[in-house]
Design a protein around this motif. Structure first.
Motif, PDB file in Angstrom:
ATOM      1  N   THR A  30       0.849  -1.187   0.000  1.00 42.75           N
ATOM      2  CA  THR A  30       0.000   0.000   0.000  1.00 42.75           C
ATOM      3  C   THR A  30       0.887   1.239   0.000  1.00 42.75           C
ATOM      4  O   THR A  30       2.035   1.201   0.462  1.00 42.75           O
ATOM      5  CB  THR A  30      -0.933   0.051   1.224  1.00 42.75           C
ATOM      6  N   TRP A  31       0.355   2.361  -0.514  1.00 45.77           N
ATOM      7  CA  TRP A  31       1.089   3.619  -0.517  1.00 45.77           C
ATOM      8  C   TRP A  31       0.125   4.770  -0.789  1.00 45.77           C
ATOM      9  O   TRP A  31      -1.013   4.565  -1.196  1.00 45.77           O
ATOM     10  CB  TRP A  31       2.223   3.590  -1.540  1.00 45.77           C
ATOM     11  N   GLY A  32       0.598   5.992  -0.513  1.00 42.73           N
ATOM     12  CA  GLY A  32      -0.231   7.178  -0.707  1.00 42.73           C
ATOM     13  C   GLY A  32      -0.484   7.908   0.594  1.00 42.73           C
ATOM     14  O   GLY A  32       0.386   7.976   1.469  1.00 42.73           O
ATOM     15  N   GLU A  33      -1.684   8.468   0.759  1.00 51.69           N
ATOM     16  CA  GLU A  33      -2.051   9.226   1.953  1.00 51.69           C
ATOM     17  C   GLU A  33      -2.002   8.349   3.197  1.00 51.69           C
ATOM     18  O   GLU A  33      -2.560   7.249   3.221  1.00 51.69           O
ATOM     19  CB  GLU A  33      -3.455   9.805   1.792  1.00 51.69           C
TER      20      GLU A  33
ATOM     21  N   VAL B 256      -9.077  -4.210  -3.013  1.00 47.69           N
ATOM     22  CA  VAL B 256      -9.862  -3.082  -3.513  1.00 47.69           C
ATOM     23  C   VAL B 256      -9.748  -1.944  -2.515  1.00 47.69           C
ATOM     24  O   VAL B 256      -9.518  -2.166  -1.324  1.00 47.69           O
ATOM     25  CB  VAL B 256     -11.345  -3.450  -3.739  1.00 47.69           C
ATOM     26  N   ALA B 257      -9.916  -0.723  -3.009  1.00 49.28           N
ATOM     27  CA  ALA B 257      -9.776   0.457  -2.155  1.00 49.28           C
ATOM     28  C   ALA B 257     -11.059   1.268  -2.166  1.00 49.28           C
ATOM     29  O   ALA B 257     -11.729   1.390  -3.197  1.00 49.28           O
ATOM     30  CB  ALA B 257      -8.602   1.315  -2.634  1.00 49.28           C
TER      31      ALA B 257
ATOM     32  N   ALA C 137       0.233   8.708  -4.118  1.00 50.71           N
ATOM     33  CA  ALA C 137      -0.457   7.505  -4.573  1.00 50.71           C
ATOM     34  C   ALA C 137      -0.012   7.030  -5.947  1.00 50.71           C
ATOM     35  O   ALA C 137      -0.337   5.910  -6.352  1.00 50.71           O
ATOM     36  CB  ALA C 137      -1.968   7.736  -4.570  1.00 50.71           C
ATOM     37  N   LEU C 138       0.727   7.856  -6.696  1.00 58.09           N
ATOM     38  CA  LEU C 138       1.304   7.387  -7.958  1.00 58.09           C
ATOM     39  C   LEU C 138       2.363   6.316  -7.722  1.00 58.09           C
ATOM     40  O   LEU C 138       2.639   5.498  -8.598  1.00 58.09           O
ATOM     41  CB  LEU C 138       1.935   8.558  -8.720  1.00 58.09           C
ATOM     42  N   GLY C 139       3.002   6.351  -6.555  1.00 59.68           N
ATOM     43  CA  GLY C 139       4.029   5.362  -6.241  1.00 59.68           C
ATOM     44  C   GLY C 139       5.365   5.638  -6.876  1.00 59.68           C
ATOM     45  O   GLY C 139       6.237   4.765  -6.903  1.00 59.68           O
ATOM     46  N   LEU C 140       5.564   6.871  -7.374  1.00 64.56           N
ATOM     47  CA  LEU C 140       6.779   7.217  -8.110  1.00 64.56           C
ATOM     48  C   LEU C 140       7.788   8.004  -7.277  1.00 64.56           C
ATOM     49  O   LEU C 140       8.849   8.365  -7.779  1.00 64.56           O
ATOM     50  CB  LEU C 140       6.412   8.027  -9.358  1.00 64.56           C
ATOM     51  N   GLY C 141       7.467   8.279  -6.001  1.00 63.24           N
ATOM     52  CA  GLY C 141       8.393   8.991  -5.135  1.00 63.24           C
ATOM     53  C   GLY C 141       8.088  10.467  -5.014  1.00 63.24           C
ATOM     54  O   GLY C 141       7.240  11.026  -5.716  1.00 63.24           O
ATOM     55  N   TYR C 142       8.818  11.126  -4.114  1.00 59.64           N
ATOM     56  CA  TYR C 142       8.600  12.545  -3.838  1.00 59.64           C
ATOM     57  C   TYR C 142       8.957  13.430  -5.016  1.00 59.64           C
ATOM     58  O   TYR C 142       8.444  14.547  -5.141  1.00 59.64           O
ATOM     59  CB  TYR C 142       9.434  12.974  -2.621  1.00 59.64           C
TER      60      TYR C 142
ATOM     61  N   HIS D  75      -4.991   6.955  -2.411  1.00 60.48           N
ATOM     62  CA  HIS D  75      -4.154   5.867  -1.911  1.00 60.48           C
ATOM     63  C   HIS D  75      -4.247   4.699  -2.886  1.00 60.48           C
ATOM     64  O   HIS D  75      -5.177   4.609  -3.683  1.00 60.48           O
ATOM     65  CB  HIS D  75      -4.560   5.445  -0.497  1.00 60.48           C
ATOM     66  N   SER D  76      -3.257   3.836  -2.831  1.00 60.56           N
ATOM     67  CA  SER D  76      -3.146   2.741  -3.799  1.00 60.56           C
ATOM     68  C   SER D  76      -2.697   1.461  -3.114  1.00 60.56           C
ATOM     69  O   SER D  76      -2.062   1.496  -2.053  1.00 60.56           O
ATOM     70  CB  SER D  76      -2.134   3.102  -4.898  1.00 60.56           C
TER      71      SER D  76
END
Length: 448
Positions: free
Chosen positions: A79-82, A123-124, A396-401, A431-432
Protein backbone atom coordinates in the motif's frame (compact mmCIF):
# COMPACT_ATOMS: atom_id res chain seq x y z
CA UNK A 1 -14.50 -49.25 -17.82
CA UNK A 2 -11.99 -47.86 -15.35
CA UNK A 3 -11.44 -44.13 -15.16
CA UNK A 4 -7.89 -44.58 -16.48
CA UNK A 5 -9.33 -45.93 -19.74
CA UNK A 6 -11.19 -42.73 -20.57
CA UNK A 7 -9.77 -40.59 -23.40
CA UNK A 8 -7.14 -38.12 -22.26
CA UNK A 9 -9.12 -35.06 -23.38
CA UNK A 10 -12.14 -36.24 -21.36
CA UNK A 11 -10.00 -36.69 -18.27
CA UNK A 12 -8.27 -33.35 -18.68
CA UNK A 13 -11.01 -30.99 -19.80
CA UNK A 14 -14.17 -32.56 -18.37
CA UNK A 15 -13.06 -34.13 -15.10
CA UNK A 16 -9.78 -32.73 -13.79
CA UNK A 17 -10.72 -29.13 -14.57
CA UNK A 18 -13.65 -29.51 -12.18
CA UNK A 19 -11.52 -30.67 -9.25
CA UNK A 20 -10.25 -28.42 -6.48
CA UNK A 21 -6.54 -28.11 -5.84
CA UNK A 22 -6.58 -30.41 -2.81
CA UNK A 23 -8.27 -33.14 -4.90
CA UNK A 24 -5.77 -32.66 -7.73
CA UNK A 25 -2.86 -33.15 -5.36
CA UNK A 26 -4.41 -36.28 -3.84
CA UNK A 27 -5.21 -37.75 -7.26
CA UNK A 28 -1.68 -37.06 -8.54
CA UNK A 29 -0.31 -39.43 -5.87
CA UNK A 30 -2.36 -42.43 -7.05
CA UNK A 31 -0.45 -43.43 -10.20
CA UNK A 32 1.94 -42.18 -12.90
CA UNK A 33 -0.90 -41.39 -15.33
CA UNK A 34 -2.66 -39.06 -12.94
CA UNK A 35 0.61 -37.60 -11.74
CA UNK A 36 1.29 -36.54 -15.32
CA UNK A 37 -2.25 -35.32 -16.00
CA UNK A 38 -2.64 -33.45 -12.71
CA UNK A 39 0.58 -31.55 -13.47
CA UNK A 40 -0.54 -30.57 -16.96
CA UNK A 41 -0.02 -26.86 -17.63
CA UNK A 42 -3.57 -26.36 -18.91
CA UNK A 43 -4.98 -27.56 -15.57
CA UNK A 44 -2.94 -25.06 -13.57
CA UNK A 45 -3.52 -22.28 -16.07
CA UNK A 46 -7.24 -22.78 -15.46
CA UNK A 47 -6.79 -22.85 -11.67
CA UNK A 48 -4.74 -19.62 -11.74
CA UNK A 49 -7.53 -17.99 -13.71
CA UNK A 50 -10.36 -19.24 -11.48
CA UNK A 51 -8.78 -19.03 -8.03
CA UNK A 52 -6.92 -15.76 -8.54
CA UNK A 53 -9.19 -14.05 -11.10
CA UNK A 54 -6.35 -13.56 -13.56
CA UNK A 55 -7.05 -13.31 -17.31
CA UNK A 56 -6.15 -16.36 -19.41
CA UNK A 57 -4.26 -14.32 -21.99
CA UNK A 58 -1.54 -13.15 -19.63
CA UNK A 59 2.10 -13.78 -20.52
CA UNK A 60 2.95 -16.27 -17.81
CA UNK A 61 3.58 -19.58 -19.62
CA UNK A 62 7.33 -19.18 -19.44
CA UNK A 63 7.11 -19.37 -15.65
CA UNK A 64 5.10 -22.58 -15.41
CA UNK A 65 1.48 -22.32 -14.33
CA UNK A 66 1.71 -24.61 -11.31
CA UNK A 67 4.78 -22.81 -10.05
CA UNK A 68 2.94 -19.52 -10.53
CA UNK A 69 -0.08 -20.87 -8.62
CA UNK A 70 2.04 -21.86 -5.63
CA UNK A 71 3.73 -18.46 -5.53
CA UNK A 72 0.44 -16.57 -5.86
CA UNK A 73 -0.71 -18.25 -2.68
CA UNK A 74 2.13 -16.44 -0.86
CA UNK A 75 1.51 -12.98 -2.29
CA UNK A 76 2.89 -9.78 -0.79
CA UNK A 77 0.48 -6.88 -0.17
CA UNK A 78 1.66 -3.32 -0.84
CA UNK A 79 0.00 0.00 0.00
CA UNK A 80 1.09 3.62 -0.52
CA UNK A 81 -0.23 7.18 -0.71
CA UNK A 82 -2.05 9.23 1.95
CA UNK A 83 -1.17 8.06 5.46
CA UNK A 84 -2.08 10.93 7.80
CA UNK A 85 -5.10 8.97 9.04
CA UNK A 86 -3.23 5.60 9.06
CA UNK A 87 -5.44 4.21 6.27
CA UNK A 88 -2.51 2.24 4.81
CA UNK A 89 -2.62 -0.31 7.63
CA UNK A 90 0.93 -0.08 8.97
CA UNK A 91 1.29 -0.88 12.66
CA UNK A 92 2.51 2.10 14.66
CA UNK A 93 4.48 -0.25 16.92
CA UNK A 94 6.49 -1.80 14.08
CA UNK A 95 9.96 -0.37 14.68
CA UNK A 96 11.15 -1.66 11.32
CA UNK A 97 8.90 0.86 9.58
CA UNK A 98 10.56 4.08 10.68
CA UNK A 99 8.35 6.34 8.61
CA UNK A 100 4.93 4.86 9.39
CA UNK A 101 4.12 8.19 11.04
CA UNK A 102 4.75 10.08 7.82
CA UNK A 103 1.74 11.74 6.23
CA UNK A 104 2.60 10.37 2.82
CA UNK A 105 4.24 7.14 1.71
CA UNK A 106 5.23 7.73 -1.90
CA UNK A 107 6.48 4.31 -2.98
CA UNK A 108 4.92 0.87 -2.42
CA UNK A 109 5.49 -0.46 1.10
CA UNK A 110 4.75 -4.07 2.07
CA UNK A 111 1.94 -4.57 4.57
CA UNK A 112 3.54 -7.42 6.47
CA UNK A 113 0.47 -8.16 8.57
CA UNK A 114 -1.03 -9.92 5.54
CA UNK A 115 2.02 -11.96 4.59
CA UNK A 116 1.15 -15.66 4.40
CA UNK A 117 -2.60 -15.02 4.44
CA UNK A 118 -3.11 -16.10 0.80
CA UNK A 119 -4.46 -12.73 -0.37
CA UNK A 120 -5.84 -12.92 -3.93
CA UNK A 121 -7.54 -9.54 -4.45
CA UNK A 122 -7.43 -5.99 -3.10
CA UNK A 123 -9.86 -3.08 -3.51
CA UNK A 124 -9.78 0.46 -2.15
CA UNK A 125 -12.55 2.73 -0.89
CA UNK A 126 -12.58 6.40 0.01
CA UNK A 127 -10.43 5.96 3.13
CA UNK A 128 -9.94 2.20 3.41
CA UNK A 129 -8.86 -1.08 1.85
CA UNK A 130 -10.47 -4.49 1.65
CA UNK A 131 -8.58 -7.67 0.73
CA UNK A 132 -9.86 -11.16 -0.10
CA UNK A 133 -7.94 -14.32 0.74
CA UNK A 134 -8.22 -17.67 -1.01
CA UNK A 135 -10.05 -19.17 1.97
CA UNK A 136 -13.00 -16.82 1.46
CA UNK A 137 -12.23 -14.40 4.29
CA UNK A 138 -12.29 -10.62 3.81
CA UNK A 139 -9.84 -8.29 5.56
CA UNK A 140 -10.44 -4.58 6.11
CA UNK A 141 -8.33 -1.68 7.39
CA UNK A 142 -8.59 2.12 7.46
CA UNK A 143 -11.78 4.18 7.84
CA UNK A 144 -15.09 3.02 6.39
CA UNK A 145 -16.51 6.52 7.03
CA UNK A 146 -14.74 9.91 6.81
CA UNK A 147 -13.43 11.59 9.92
CA UNK A 148 -15.51 14.37 11.40
CA UNK A 149 -13.74 17.71 10.73
CA UNK A 150 -14.08 18.86 14.34
CA UNK A 151 -13.90 15.73 16.48
CA UNK A 152 -11.40 13.95 14.17
CA UNK A 153 -13.14 10.62 14.68
CA UNK A 154 -15.12 8.47 12.30
CA UNK A 155 -18.80 9.19 11.76
CA UNK A 156 -21.61 6.73 12.56
CA UNK A 157 -19.71 5.38 15.56
CA UNK A 158 -16.81 4.37 13.33
CA UNK A 159 -13.27 3.93 14.56
CA UNK A 160 -10.01 3.55 12.71
CA UNK A 161 -9.16 -0.08 11.96
CA UNK A 162 -5.41 0.24 12.38
CA UNK A 163 -4.40 -3.14 11.01
CA UNK A 164 -5.99 -5.72 8.68
CA UNK A 165 -8.99 -7.20 10.49
CA UNK A 166 -11.38 -9.94 9.36
CA UNK A 167 -14.88 -8.84 8.40
CA UNK A 168 -17.28 -10.55 10.78
CA UNK A 169 -20.02 -12.32 8.80
CA UNK A 170 -23.03 -13.52 10.80
CA UNK A 171 -23.04 -17.08 9.35
CA UNK A 172 -20.33 -19.75 9.44
CA UNK A 173 -20.87 -20.92 5.84
CA UNK A 174 -19.94 -17.58 4.24
CA UNK A 175 -16.98 -18.01 1.87
CA UNK A 176 -16.48 -14.89 -0.23
CA UNK A 177 -15.29 -15.11 -3.85
CA UNK A 178 -15.59 -11.46 -4.95
CA UNK A 179 -15.41 -8.03 -3.30
CA UNK A 180 -15.98 -4.41 -4.34
CA UNK A 181 -15.73 -1.12 -2.50
CA UNK A 182 -17.67 2.10 -2.74
CA UNK A 183 -16.66 5.36 -1.11
CA UNK A 184 -17.78 4.34 2.38
CA UNK A 185 -19.20 0.83 2.06
CA UNK A 186 -18.27 -2.56 0.62
CA UNK A 187 -20.12 -5.43 -1.02
CA UNK A 188 -19.23 -9.11 -1.44
CA UNK A 189 -20.42 -12.25 -3.25
CA UNK A 190 -20.08 -15.71 -1.67
CA UNK A 191 -19.80 -19.23 -3.09
CA UNK A 192 -23.55 -19.82 -2.72
CA UNK A 193 -24.43 -16.81 -4.87
CA UNK A 194 -25.45 -14.71 -1.86
CA UNK A 195 -24.65 -11.01 -1.58
CA UNK A 196 -23.45 -9.17 1.55
CA UNK A 197 -22.71 -5.50 2.14
CA UNK A 198 -21.60 -3.30 5.02
CA UNK A 199 -20.52 0.17 6.11
CA UNK A 200 -18.98 -1.28 9.27
CA UNK A 201 -16.72 -4.33 9.05
CA UNK A 202 -18.29 -5.82 12.18
CA UNK A 203 -21.87 -5.64 10.84
CA UNK A 204 -22.23 -7.16 7.33
CA UNK A 205 -25.83 -7.57 6.15
CA UNK A 206 -27.24 -9.97 3.59
CA UNK A 207 -28.93 -8.56 0.49
CA UNK A 208 -32.13 -10.47 -0.30
CA UNK A 209 -34.07 -9.95 -3.51
CA UNK A 210 -37.08 -12.06 -2.57
CA UNK A 211 -37.63 -14.42 0.33
CA UNK A 212 -39.04 -17.09 -2.00
CA UNK A 213 -36.64 -16.47 -4.87
CA UNK A 214 -33.87 -18.89 -5.87
CA UNK A 215 -32.10 -16.09 -7.74
CA UNK A 216 -28.32 -16.30 -7.57
CA UNK A 217 -25.75 -13.70 -8.48
CA UNK A 218 -22.49 -13.82 -10.40
CA UNK A 219 -21.06 -10.29 -10.14
CA UNK A 220 -21.13 -7.26 -7.87
CA UNK A 221 -19.99 -3.65 -8.13
CA UNK A 222 -20.11 -0.58 -5.90
CA UNK A 223 -20.85 3.11 -6.40
CA UNK A 224 -20.30 6.10 -4.11
CA UNK A 225 -23.16 5.15 -1.78
CA UNK A 226 -25.00 2.26 -3.48
CA UNK A 227 -24.27 -0.98 -5.33
CA UNK A 228 -25.37 -3.10 -8.28
CA UNK A 229 -25.49 -6.88 -8.64
CA UNK A 230 -25.77 -9.13 -11.70
CA UNK A 231 -27.80 -12.34 -11.66
CA UNK A 232 -27.13 -15.63 -13.41
CA UNK A 233 -29.91 -14.67 -15.83
CA UNK A 234 -28.03 -11.55 -16.91
CA UNK A 235 -30.34 -9.18 -15.03
CA UNK A 236 -29.22 -6.14 -13.06
CA UNK A 237 -30.42 -5.23 -9.56
CA UNK A 238 -29.78 -2.03 -7.61
CA UNK A 239 -28.83 -2.16 -3.92
CA UNK A 240 -29.10 0.88 -1.60
CA UNK A 241 -26.51 1.89 0.98
CA UNK A 242 -26.41 -0.49 3.99
CA UNK A 243 -28.91 0.55 6.66
CA UNK A 244 -27.32 0.13 10.10
CA UNK A 245 -30.74 -0.33 11.74
CA UNK A 246 -31.75 -3.32 9.58
CA UNK A 247 -30.60 -6.92 9.92
CA UNK A 248 -31.02 -7.55 6.17
CA UNK A 249 -31.43 -5.47 3.02
CA UNK A 250 -34.61 -6.40 1.15
CA UNK A 251 -34.88 -5.31 -2.49
CA UNK A 252 -37.79 -7.50 -3.59
CA UNK A 253 -39.85 -4.49 -4.75
CA UNK A 254 -37.15 -3.05 -6.96
CA UNK A 255 -37.62 -3.68 -10.68
CA UNK A 256 -34.95 -5.57 -12.59
CA UNK A 257 -32.97 -3.74 -15.27
CA UNK A 258 -32.77 -5.89 -18.39
CA UNK A 259 -31.59 -5.47 -21.97
CA UNK A 260 -34.23 -6.65 -24.41
CA UNK A 261 -31.75 -7.79 -27.07
CA UNK A 262 -29.09 -9.52 -24.99
CA UNK A 263 -28.35 -10.31 -21.33
CA UNK A 264 -25.69 -8.46 -19.38
CA UNK A 265 -22.44 -10.37 -18.83
CA UNK A 266 -20.33 -7.79 -16.95
CA UNK A 267 -20.96 -4.73 -14.80
CA UNK A 268 -18.74 -2.07 -13.22
CA UNK A 269 -19.53 0.96 -11.08
CA UNK A 270 -18.30 4.55 -11.06
CA UNK A 271 -19.32 6.95 -8.29
CA UNK A 272 -22.72 7.69 -9.85
CA UNK A 273 -23.25 5.19 -12.67
CA UNK A 274 -23.44 1.50 -13.50
CA UNK A 275 -21.66 0.49 -16.71
CA UNK A 276 -22.91 -2.76 -18.23
CA UNK A 277 -21.70 -4.94 -21.12
CA UNK A 278 -24.18 -7.18 -22.93
CA UNK A 279 -23.48 -10.55 -24.48
CA UNK A 280 -23.78 -9.00 -27.93
CA UNK A 281 -21.07 -6.42 -27.10
CA UNK A 282 -23.25 -3.37 -26.44
CA UNK A 283 -22.26 -1.02 -23.59
CA UNK A 284 -24.84 0.85 -21.50
CA UNK A 285 -24.58 3.46 -18.77
CA UNK A 286 -27.24 3.66 -16.06
CA UNK A 287 -27.25 6.90 -14.06
CA UNK A 288 -28.10 5.29 -10.72
CA UNK A 289 -27.05 8.10 -8.37
CA UNK A 290 -30.67 9.18 -7.92
CA UNK A 291 -31.67 5.74 -6.80
CA UNK A 292 -35.42 6.24 -6.23
CA UNK A 293 -35.89 8.24 -9.42
CA UNK A 294 -34.05 5.63 -11.43
CA UNK A 295 -36.25 2.89 -10.02
CA UNK A 296 -39.37 4.76 -11.15
CA UNK A 297 -38.11 5.82 -14.61
CA UNK A 298 -35.03 3.79 -15.61
CA UNK A 299 -35.34 4.70 -19.31
CA UNK A 300 -34.81 8.40 -18.48
CA UNK A 301 -31.44 7.66 -16.90
CA UNK A 302 -30.15 5.09 -19.39
CA UNK A 303 -27.95 5.69 -22.45
CA UNK A 304 -26.07 3.41 -24.82
CA UNK A 305 -22.39 4.25 -25.23
CA UNK A 306 -22.25 3.45 -28.91
CA UNK A 307 -18.57 4.33 -29.33
CA UNK A 308 -17.63 1.79 -26.64
CA UNK A 309 -19.55 -1.12 -28.13
CA UNK A 310 -17.46 -4.21 -28.83
CA UNK A 311 -17.81 -4.74 -32.56
CA UNK A 312 -17.49 -8.11 -34.22
CA UNK A 313 -14.93 -8.67 -36.94
CA UNK A 314 -17.41 -10.92 -38.73
CA UNK A 315 -19.04 -9.57 -41.88
CA UNK A 316 -22.22 -11.49 -41.12
CA UNK A 317 -25.31 -9.51 -40.24
CA UNK A 318 -26.05 -12.01 -37.47
CA UNK A 319 -24.77 -10.68 -34.09
CA UNK A 320 -21.76 -12.58 -32.81
CA UNK A 321 -21.62 -13.10 -29.05
CA UNK A 322 -18.56 -11.65 -27.34
CA UNK A 323 -16.17 -13.83 -25.36
CA UNK A 324 -16.43 -12.36 -21.88
CA UNK A 325 -13.16 -14.04 -20.84
CA UNK A 326 -11.28 -11.87 -23.34
CA UNK A 327 -12.92 -8.62 -22.17
CA UNK A 328 -12.55 -6.89 -18.83
CA UNK A 329 -14.83 -4.04 -17.79
CA UNK A 330 -13.58 -2.05 -14.80
CA UNK A 331 -14.55 1.21 -13.11
CA UNK A 332 -13.80 3.28 -10.02
CA UNK A 333 -14.32 6.87 -8.99
CA UNK A 334 -15.27 8.91 -12.10
CA UNK A 335 -13.86 6.71 -14.87
CA UNK A 336 -14.34 3.31 -16.45
CA UNK A 337 -12.30 1.17 -18.85
CA UNK A 338 -12.79 -1.69 -21.27
CA UNK A 339 -9.80 -3.94 -21.96
CA UNK A 340 -10.24 -6.03 -25.10
CA UNK A 341 -7.58 -7.88 -27.10
CA UNK A 342 -4.76 -5.79 -25.66
CA UNK A 343 -6.51 -2.48 -26.32
CA UNK A 344 -7.82 -0.20 -23.57
CA UNK A 345 -10.72 2.23 -23.98
CA UNK A 346 -11.22 4.74 -21.16
CA UNK A 347 -14.39 6.73 -20.54
CA UNK A 348 -15.70 9.27 -18.04
CA UNK A 349 -18.92 8.83 -16.11
CA UNK A 350 -20.24 12.26 -17.20
CA UNK A 351 -19.99 11.47 -20.93
CA UNK A 352 -23.16 11.31 -23.02
CA UNK A 353 -24.13 8.90 -25.81
CA UNK A 354 -21.67 10.64 -28.16
CA UNK A 355 -18.78 10.21 -25.75
CA UNK A 356 -15.68 9.00 -27.63
CA UNK A 357 -13.28 6.79 -25.64
CA UNK A 358 -9.72 7.70 -24.88
CA UNK A 359 -7.46 4.95 -26.19
CA UNK A 360 -4.68 4.11 -23.76
CA UNK A 361 -1.54 3.68 -25.85
CA UNK A 362 1.37 2.14 -23.95
CA UNK A 363 4.21 1.02 -26.19
CA UNK A 364 5.54 -2.51 -25.63
CA UNK A 365 2.95 -3.29 -22.95
CA UNK A 366 -0.26 -5.29 -23.15
CA UNK A 367 -2.75 -4.13 -20.52
CA UNK A 368 -5.03 -6.57 -18.71
CA UNK A 369 -6.58 -4.29 -16.04
CA UNK A 370 -7.05 -0.58 -15.32
CA UNK A 371 -7.97 1.04 -12.00
CA UNK A 372 -8.77 4.61 -10.99
CA UNK A 373 -8.36 6.88 -7.98
CA UNK A 374 -9.85 10.35 -7.81
CA UNK A 375 -6.99 11.92 -9.77
CA UNK A 376 -4.46 9.13 -10.27
CA UNK A 377 -4.73 6.02 -12.44
CA UNK A 378 -3.04 2.65 -12.78
CA UNK A 379 -2.68 -0.09 -15.37
CA UNK A 380 -1.52 -3.68 -14.92
CA UNK A 381 0.31 -5.39 -17.79
CA UNK A 382 0.22 -9.05 -18.75
CA UNK A 383 3.90 -9.20 -17.76
CA UNK A 384 3.08 -8.19 -14.17
CA UNK A 385 4.22 -4.57 -14.44
CA UNK A 386 2.41 -1.64 -12.81
CA UNK A 387 2.17 1.72 -14.58
CA UNK A 388 0.63 4.88 -13.09
CA UNK A 389 -0.23 8.36 -14.31
CA UNK A 390 -2.20 11.43 -13.24
CA UNK A 391 -1.71 13.70 -10.22
CA UNK A 392 0.72 13.12 -7.39
CA UNK A 393 -2.26 12.44 -5.05
CA UNK A 394 -0.33 12.37 -1.76
CA UNK A 395 2.17 9.95 -3.25
CA UNK A 396 -0.46 7.51 -4.57
CA UNK A 397 1.30 7.39 -7.96
CA UNK A 398 4.03 5.36 -6.24
CA UNK A 399 6.78 7.22 -8.11
CA UNK A 400 8.39 8.99 -5.13
CA UNK A 401 8.60 12.55 -3.84
CA UNK A 402 10.27 13.80 -7.01
CA UNK A 403 6.86 13.71 -8.74
CA UNK A 404 5.03 15.82 -6.15
CA UNK A 405 4.82 18.83 -8.47
CA UNK A 406 4.26 16.90 -11.69
CA UNK A 407 1.03 15.91 -13.41
CA UNK A 408 2.15 12.63 -14.97
CA UNK A 409 0.38 12.65 -18.35
CA UNK A 410 1.85 9.38 -19.66
CA UNK A 411 1.89 6.04 -17.82
CA UNK A 412 5.18 5.38 -16.08
CA UNK A 413 6.51 2.17 -14.56
CA UNK A 414 6.54 1.98 -10.76
CA UNK A 415 10.22 1.11 -10.56
CA UNK A 416 10.27 0.02 -6.92
CA UNK A 417 8.18 -2.99 -8.01
CA UNK A 418 10.49 -4.00 -10.88
CA UNK A 419 11.60 -7.10 -8.98
CA UNK A 420 8.00 -8.10 -8.28
CA UNK A 421 5.33 -9.70 -10.45
CA UNK A 422 2.18 -7.64 -9.81
CA UNK A 423 -1.11 -9.50 -10.38
CA UNK A 424 -3.79 -7.36 -8.68
CA UNK A 425 -4.29 -3.61 -8.17
CA UNK A 426 -6.80 -1.41 -6.37
CA UNK A 427 -6.72 2.38 -6.15
CA UNK A 428 -8.79 4.60 -3.83
CA UNK A 429 -9.25 8.35 -3.54
CA UNK A 430 -5.59 9.25 -2.84
CA UNK A 431 -4.15 5.87 -1.91
CA UNK A 432 -3.15 2.74 -3.80
CA UNK A 433 -2.59 -0.96 -3.22
CA UNK A 434 -1.41 -4.03 -5.11
CA UNK A 435 -0.54 -7.70 -4.74
CA UNK A 436 2.73 -9.11 -6.05
CA UNK A 437 5.19 -12.00 -5.86
CA UNK A 438 8.99 -11.95 -6.29
CA UNK A 439 10.06 -12.45 -9.90
CA UNK A 440 13.07 -14.57 -8.98
CA UNK A 441 10.71 -17.33 -7.78
CA UNK A 442 9.30 -17.65 -11.30
CA UNK A 443 12.49 -17.87 -13.35
CA UNK A 444 12.61 -21.59 -13.93
CA UNK A 445 9.85 -23.53 -15.64
CA UNK A 446 9.42 -26.77 -13.78
CA UNK A 447 6.91 -28.93 -11.97
CA UNK A 448 6.90 -28.36 -8.26
Amino acid sequence: MNIEQLPIDILLYHILLRLKVTSLIQLSNTCQLFYRLCNDESIWQYRVTIDFSLPMNTDRLKYGWKRLYIQLDCAHTYTWGENSDKRLGFNDQDQLERDTFMRQITTPRELRALRGKGIINIVAGGWSFHALDRHGDVWMWGWMQPKHPFTNIGMISQTLVRKPTRVQFPLDDVHIISIASGRSHAIALDTLGRVWHWSNCWQPKQVIVNKTSTQKFIQITAHWNSSAILSTKGELFLVPFPNVSQQQTMIEDHPIITCSSSPFIQIAGTEKCTIALTQSGRVFKFWTERHDEFIRMPEKYTIELIHFNISSSSSSTTPVLVNKKSILLSAQSRHFAICSQGKVFIGQQDGDEHHVPQILDIMNHEICKVTFGDYHFGALTTQGRLLTWGRYSSGALGLGYDHSNINQTRPQLVETLNNMFVFAIGFGSIHSGCLAIPRHTLIQQQHV
